[in-house]
Scaffold this active site. Structure first.
Site, PDB file in Angstrom:
ATOM      1  N   LYS A  91       2.575  13.263   9.667  1.00 57.31           N
ATOM      2  CA  LYS A  91       2.729  14.456  10.540  1.00 57.31           C
ATOM      3  C   LYS A  91       4.155  14.553  10.857  1.00 57.31           C
ATOM      4  O   LYS A  91       4.317  15.818  10.933  1.00 57.31           O
ATOM      5  CB  LYS A  91       1.934  14.316  11.773  1.00 57.31           C
ATOM      6  CG  LYS A  91       0.347  14.087  11.617  1.00 57.31           C
ATOM      7  CD  LYS A  91      -0.191  13.725  12.914  1.00 57.31           C
ATOM      8  CE  LYS A  91       0.216  12.889  13.784  1.00 57.31           C
ATOM      9  NZ  LYS A  91       0.075  11.640  13.504  1.00 57.31           N
ATOM     10  N   ARG A 120      -3.216  14.136  21.799  1.00 59.24           N
ATOM     11  CA  ARG A 120      -3.884  13.100  21.036  1.00 59.24           C
ATOM     12  C   ARG A 120      -5.402  12.652  21.593  1.00 59.24           C
ATOM     13  O   ARG A 120      -5.898  11.867  21.198  1.00 59.24           O
ATOM     14  CB  ARG A 120      -2.936  11.818  21.286  1.00 59.24           C
ATOM     15  CG  ARG A 120      -1.782  11.703  20.280  1.00 59.24           C
ATOM     16  CD  ARG A 120      -1.173  10.421  20.003  1.00 59.24           C
ATOM     17  NE  ARG A 120      -0.180  10.419  18.918  1.00 59.24           N
ATOM     18  CZ  ARG A 120       0.817   9.685  19.183  1.00 59.24           C
ATOM     19  NH1 ARG A 120       1.040   8.904  20.346  1.00 59.24           N
ATOM     20  NH2 ARG A 120       1.756   9.581  18.125  1.00 59.24           N
ATOM     21  N   ARG A 174       7.929   1.077   7.023  1.00 57.94           N
ATOM     22  CA  ARG A 174       8.732   2.155   7.821  1.00 57.94           C
ATOM     23  C   ARG A 174      10.177   1.209   8.552  1.00 57.94           C
ATOM     24  O   ARG A 174      10.083   0.220   8.957  1.00 57.94           O
ATOM     25  CB  ARG A 174       8.177   2.566   9.061  1.00 57.94           C
ATOM     26  CG  ARG A 174       7.274   3.867   8.659  1.00 57.94           C
ATOM     27  CD  ARG A 174       6.857   4.693   9.944  1.00 57.94           C
ATOM     28  NE  ARG A 174       6.243   5.651   9.874  1.00 57.94           N
ATOM     29  CZ  ARG A 174       5.507   6.446  10.786  1.00 57.94           C
ATOM     30  NH1 ARG A 174       5.487   6.141  11.979  1.00 57.94           N
ATOM     31  NH2 ARG A 174       4.535   7.437  10.348  1.00 57.94           N
ATOM     32  N   ARG A 219      10.823  -0.781  13.788  1.00 57.05           N
ATOM     33  CA  ARG A 219      10.563  -0.267  15.190  1.00 57.05           C
ATOM     34  C   ARG A 219       9.426  -1.146  15.995  1.00 57.05           C
ATOM     35  O   ARG A 219       8.480  -1.236  15.191  1.00 57.05           O
ATOM     36  CB  ARG A 219      10.449   1.168  15.433  1.00 57.05           C
ATOM     37  CG  ARG A 219      11.054   1.884  16.215  1.00 57.05           C
ATOM     38  CD  ARG A 219      11.247   3.338  16.257  1.00 57.05           C
ATOM     39  NE  ARG A 219      10.309   4.066  15.384  1.00 57.05           N
ATOM     40  CZ  ARG A 219      10.106   5.119  15.228  1.00 57.05           C
ATOM     41  NH1 ARG A 219      11.437   5.933  15.136  1.00 57.05           N
ATOM     42  NH2 ARG A 219       9.016   5.839  14.752  1.00 57.05           N
ATOM     43  N   ARG A 227      -2.393   0.738  17.485  1.00 58.97           N
ATOM     44  CA  ARG A 227      -2.440   2.405  17.351  1.00 58.97           C
ATOM     45  C   ARG A 227      -3.659   3.009  16.502  1.00 58.97           C
ATOM     46  O   ARG A 227      -3.933   4.064  17.013  1.00 58.97           O
ATOM     47  CB  ARG A 227      -1.173   2.544  16.460  1.00 58.97           C
ATOM     48  CG  ARG A 227      -0.048   2.479  17.608  1.00 58.97           C
ATOM     49  CD  ARG A 227       1.490   2.706  16.941  1.00 58.97           C
ATOM     50  NE  ARG A 227       1.749   3.870  16.344  1.00 58.97           N
ATOM     51  CZ  ARG A 227       2.497   4.305  15.337  1.00 58.97           C
ATOM     52  NH1 ARG A 227       3.353   3.383  14.753  1.00 58.97           N
ATOM     53  NH2 ARG A 227       2.849   5.386  14.857  1.00 58.97           N
TER      54      ARG A 227
END
Ligand SMILES: [Zn+2]
Length: 218
Positions: A16, A91, A129, A162, A173
């Site tokens: 996204k 969300r 990531r 992160r 998540r």
């Protein structure tokens, strides 16, 4: 001209953020990323940042009222008059209801994309990531590696994983997504058109698909 307002829905890792940045550049409107706004608030130690920081570290969602306040203020800025691309908001169903009540948040002229990616691919993407703490550039160990392993291309800073991309936090998540965000897609489907986009393809193909959809509406 009617403002172009875009909402991107989909799980973490669906791409996204990447698509939102491209769409915003293409449409010449701001990209509004709640993730970036919150990280910035945390870095600056604002009141919002102090509330959101510990929650994000644990992979928990930030409360609806806090995000609604953040977005209400943001979309009232003059640069949003021609439209904007929302990335990471809404969300939850209460956030969507909050958005509809905001000045400039209701009415027509919205385009909603649901970016769909299989779960195994999401996990592959999220675990690779990496992030530069100096300039905030993002990389991926497989899909977009830096030129020198583990170092930022722009400033040579060692890249980090992160906090919200760590394995247990990612799992959390995704659970939060299934519980809170998946019902949101039903909420929007009931109220109008949600354009489902196959996100398990090259970034460029996904983008072309979105552009074509927007072209139909323009
Ligand atoms: Zn950097």
């Amino acid at each position: 001209m009617e403002p172009v307002r875009v909402i991107l829905l989909g799980p973490p890792g669906a791409g996204k953020g990447t698509q939102a940045a491209r769409l915003a550049a293409f449409l010449q409107v701001p990209r509004i990323s709640t993730g970036d706004m919150l990280r910035d608030a945390i870095a600056r130690g604002t009141e919002v940042g102090r509330k959101a920081g510990p929650l994000m570290e644990r992979g928990n969602l930030v409360p609806d009222d806090l995000l609604i306040a953040l977005i209400t203020e943001r979309i009232a800025q003059p640069d949003c008059a021609r439209g904007f691309v929302l990335d990471g908001f809404p969300r939850t169903v209460p956030q969507a209801e909050g958005l509809a009540r905001m000045p400039g948040g209701g009415g027509s002229g919205w385009t909603l994309f649901e970016v769909d990616v299989p779960r195994e691919e999401l996990l592959r993407r999220l675990s690779g990531r990496r992030w530069c703490p100096t300039c905030q550039a993002t990389y991926h160990t497989v899909y977009s590696p830096p030129r020198r392993e583990g170092l930022c291309d722009r400033d040579g800073t060692p890249l980090v994983l992160r906090e919200d991309d760590k394995e247990d936090v990612v799992a959390q998540r995704l659970r939060e997504y299934d519980e809170s965000t998946a019902p949101l897609i039903g909420y929007y489907r009931d109220r109008g058109e949600v354009h489902r986009i196959d996100g398990d393809r090259p970034v460029h193909d996904v983008f072309e698909d979105m552009k074509a959809t927007l072209g139909v509406r323009a």
